[in-house]
Write a protein that holds these residues in place. Structure first.
Motif, PDB file in Angstrom:
ATOM      1  N   VAL A 101       0.821  -1.204   0.000  1.00  0.00           N
ATOM      2  CA  VAL A 101       0.000   0.000   0.000  1.00  0.00           C
ATOM      3  C   VAL A 101       0.858   1.258   0.000  1.00  0.00           C
ATOM      4  CG1 VAL A 101      -0.221   0.068   2.531  1.00  0.00           C
ATOM      5  CG2 VAL A 101      -1.978   1.126   1.105  1.00  0.00           C
ATOM      6  N   LEU A 102       2.024   1.219   0.644  1.00  0.00           N
ATOM      7  CA  LEU A 102       2.894   2.389   0.703  1.00  0.00           C
ATOM      8  C   LEU A 102       3.683   2.590  -0.582  1.00  0.00           C
ATOM      9  CD1 LEU A 102       4.373   2.070   4.319  1.00  0.00           C
ATOM     10  CD2 LEU A 102       2.418   3.430   3.561  1.00  0.00           C
ATOM     11  N   ASN A 103       4.088   1.505  -1.215  1.00  0.00           N
ATOM     12  CA  ASN A 103       4.938   1.607  -2.401  1.00  0.00           C
ATOM     13  C   ASN A 103       4.157   1.696  -3.703  1.00  0.00           C
ATOM     14  OD1 ASN A 103       8.084   0.909  -1.634  1.00  0.00           O
ATOM     15  ND2 ASN A 103       6.638   0.094  -0.146  1.00  0.00           N
ATOM     16  N   TYR A 104       3.052   0.986  -3.771  1.00  0.00           N
ATOM     17  CA  TYR A 104       2.338   0.904  -5.047  1.00  0.00           C
ATOM     18  C   TYR A 104       0.859   1.268  -4.955  1.00  0.00           C
ATOM     19  CZ  TYR A 104       6.659  -1.458  -6.205  1.00  0.00           C
ATOM     20  OH  TYR A 104       7.992  -1.746  -6.380  1.00  0.00           O
ATOM     21  N   LEU A 180     -11.206  -0.208   5.425  1.00  0.00           N
ATOM     22  CA  LEU A 180      -9.991  -0.120   4.615  1.00  0.00           C
ATOM     23  C   LEU A 180      -9.539  -1.522   4.233  1.00  0.00           C
ATOM     24  CD1 LEU A 180      -8.012   2.360   6.874  1.00  0.00           C
ATOM     25  CD2 LEU A 180      -8.716   2.884   4.542  1.00  0.00           C
ATOM     26  N   LEU A 181      -9.106  -1.686   2.995  1.00  0.00           N
ATOM     27  CA  LEU A 181      -8.472  -2.927   2.554  1.00  0.00           C
ATOM     28  C   LEU A 181      -7.097  -2.554   2.023  1.00  0.00           C
ATOM     29  CD1 LEU A 181      -8.730  -5.975   2.118  1.00  0.00           C
ATOM     30  CD2 LEU A 181      -9.659  -5.502  -0.149  1.00  0.00           C
ATOM     31  N   LEU A 182      -6.050  -3.031   2.694  1.00  0.00           N
ATOM     32  CA  LEU A 182      -4.696  -2.563   2.432  1.00  0.00           C
ATOM     33  C   LEU A 182      -3.755  -3.721   2.129  1.00  0.00           C
ATOM     34  CD1 LEU A 182      -4.425  -0.177   5.521  1.00  0.00           C
ATOM     35  CD2 LEU A 182      -5.184   0.435   3.208  1.00  0.00           C
ATOM     36  N   VAL A 187       6.717  -6.020  -0.241  1.00  0.00           N
ATOM     37  CA  VAL A 187       6.987  -6.360  -1.634  1.00  0.00           C
ATOM     38  C   VAL A 187       7.897  -5.287  -2.220  1.00  0.00           C
ATOM     39  CG1 VAL A 187       4.868  -5.188  -2.394  1.00  0.00           C
ATOM     40  CG2 VAL A 187       5.922  -6.909  -3.872  1.00  0.00           C
ATOM     41  N   LEU A 188       8.904  -5.689  -2.972  1.00  0.00           N
ATOM     42  CA  LEU A 188       9.824  -4.717  -3.568  1.00  0.00           C
ATOM     43  C   LEU A 188       9.543  -4.528  -5.053  1.00  0.00           C
ATOM     44  CD1 LEU A 188      12.177  -2.817  -3.121  1.00  0.00           C
ATOM     45  CD2 LEU A 188      13.743  -4.705  -3.625  1.00  0.00           C
ATOM     46  N   GLY A 189       9.506  -5.624  -5.805  1.00  0.00           N
ATOM     47  CA  GLY A 189       9.157  -5.519  -7.217  1.00  0.00           C
ATOM     48  C   GLY A 189       7.674  -5.238  -7.381  1.00  0.00           C
ATOM     49  N   LEU A 190       7.292  -4.680  -8.508  1.00  0.00           N
ATOM     50  CA  LEU A 190       5.886  -4.352  -8.758  1.00  0.00           C
ATOM     51  C   LEU A 190       5.077  -5.637  -8.893  1.00  0.00           C
ATOM     52  CD1 LEU A 190       3.656  -2.334  -9.291  1.00  0.00           C
ATOM     53  CD2 LEU A 190       4.339  -2.289 -11.704  1.00  0.00           C
ATOM     54  N   ALA A 191       4.320  -5.935  -7.862  1.00  0.00           N
ATOM     55  CA  ALA A 191       3.528  -7.159  -7.805  1.00  0.00           C
ATOM     56  C   ALA A 191       2.510  -7.023  -6.686  1.00  0.00           C
ATOM     57  CB  ALA A 191       4.434  -8.368  -7.552  1.00  0.00           C
ATOM     58  N   PRO A 192       1.465  -7.858  -6.677  1.00  0.00           N
ATOM     59  CA  PRO A 192       0.514  -7.828  -5.567  1.00  0.00           C
ATOM     60  C   PRO A 192       1.210  -8.157  -4.248  1.00  0.00           C
ATOM     61  CG  PRO A 192      -0.381  -9.072  -7.418  1.00  0.00           C
ATOM     62  CD  PRO A 192       1.061  -8.821  -7.732  1.00  0.00           C
ATOM     63  N   ALA A 193       0.776  -7.528  -3.181  1.00  0.00           N
ATOM     64  CA  ALA A 193       1.346  -7.793  -1.864  1.00  0.00           C
ATOM     65  C   ALA A 193       1.027  -9.221  -1.427  1.00  0.00           C
ATOM     66  CB  ALA A 193       0.793  -6.801  -0.843  1.00  0.00           C
TER      67      ALA A 193
END
Length: 390
Positions: A101-104, A180-182, A187-193
């Protein structure tokens, strides 16, 4: 604890379901999982069980955060799916700096209200299943697991009961609920958490706009757009809201209440304001912009359309609404969970100011009275919209 509704869907909320089902899996988390194991009854030691009302000035209640006693949380992991959830004291949560949620921006939120019935003093929820279904739609778009309708309603009900002393007296406001759904997994690479958290917290609120029930004044944003076709404008994702803040601040700096956005393709058709849908009235014909994937399908918007038809308005249209129609419209009003129904006194577009009818005899006021009458228990709930919580 029971939900007093006759429909099968709402009877399911008070059931204890041990099994899990899903449409498909996301990293082991069941999408639309159906866990609804009931939490224990709230102990008498909770402040909400001892006191009828919190010690605040209900007459000065605005739309701001007032921390309450408890919040609900449930986790979804690859190994376990959604947990049944639990109530905890309201407070901060801990997140990894690499949380999805913080990164993407993998996050969704909802907004709904609980009321005290003027008739019985009981606690009422307005169409919570609609919010549950919209959260599921958004979760599918953002590739997130979503709580089932049953789990969503169970969480909301428990949050209201745990914070019942914060539900304002009849006519003084409502308890605003923020599910809220977070994506809380790292996760570092762009992908679902890999892990998700479903939260529900609450705050008592009054009127959303500082004008209260007085007319608001809108400015049409020039060259600033809220959504684009093919994007996520119809999803209540957190990513849709920060981008409107600059335009909103500029509008307020110029003395306006809010920004009304146009479509990003033709720069001609009305879409919505930052936090609410819009309706235009001309000769008893009510029109609201069709969602078409770029406008949030508001629960209050949907209810207004239904109410207007029930009240005898023959033409209630969901269609493209041109900005040119503002020049000779009789009336404009905005709708939303937070704003309810807000009369629009004027809209300014390219230095032209269009003014509209407001007051007790307008369509918007008639719809407002009908909606709030149902929500507060003053009028019959013929649509079976209200959920009473025991």
């Amino acid at each position: 604890m029971l939900l007093r509704r006759s429909s099968v869907a709402h009877k399911l909320v008070s059931s204890s379901v041990a099994g899990r089902s899903s449409l498909f899996k996301l990293g082991g988390c069941s999408l639309f999982a159906s866990q609804t194991a009931a939490l224990p009854l709230l102990p008498d030691a909770m402040p909400s069980a001892r006191e009828e009302y919190a010690d605040i000035n209900w007459d000065e209640l605005g739309f701001g955060l007032q921390p309450t006693d408890y919040m609900f949380s449930a986790k979804c992991t690859a190994e376990e799916g959604f947990s049944r959830g639990e109530l905890n004291r309201y407070g901060n949560i801990e997140l990894s700096p690499s949380a999805g949620v913080l990164n993407y921006g993998q996050g969704l939120f909802e907004g709904l209200k609980a009321f005290r019935s003027e008739d019985s003093g009981g606690l009422l929820l307005f169409r919570p299943e609609e919010n549950a279904k919209r959260l599921q739609m958004g979760a599918e778009r953002l590739l997130m697991p979503s709580p089932s309708v049953e789990l969503f309603l169970d969480a909301v009900k428990k949050t209201v009961l745990a914070n019942r002393r914060w539900v304002p007296p009849p006519g003084k406001g409502a308890l605003y609920l923020r599910p809220l759904l977070l994506g809380t997994g790292a996760v570092l690479g762009l992908a679902p958490a890999p892990e998700y958290t479903f939260l529900v917290y609450a705050s008592p609120v009054g009127n959303y706009f500082k004008e209260g029930l007085s007319p608001i004044h809108l400015m049409i944003g020039d060259g600033v757009y809220r959504a684009t076709p093919g994007g996520a404008g119809d999803v209540k994702t957190i990513a849709n809201y920060a981008p409107v803040l600059k335009a909103q601040r500029e509008a307020k700096r110029k003395g306006f209440t809010e920004v009304l956005f146009l479509d990003s393709v033709n720069n001609r058709y009305l879409e919505e304001a930052s936090s609410c849908n819009v309706f235009v009235v001309k000769d008893n014909v009510i029109a609201t912009p069709a969602t078409r994937g770029t406008i949030l399908p508001g629960v209050t918007r949907k209810s207004m359309i239904h109410l207007a038809r029930n009240l005898g308005y023959q033409q209630v249209e969901e269609r493209l609404v041109s900005v040119d129609e503002l020049a000779d419209a009789d009336e404009v009003f905005c709708t939303g969970t937070a704003v309810v129904v807000a009369p629009v006194g004027s809209i300014t577009y390219k230095d032209k100011r269009f003014e509209y009818q407001t007051g007790s005899k307008t369509t918007g006021q008639r719809l407002y009275s009908a909606l709030t009458g149902i929500q507060m228990g003053r009028l019959p709930d013929d649509m079976d919209w209200m959920v009473e919580i025991d």
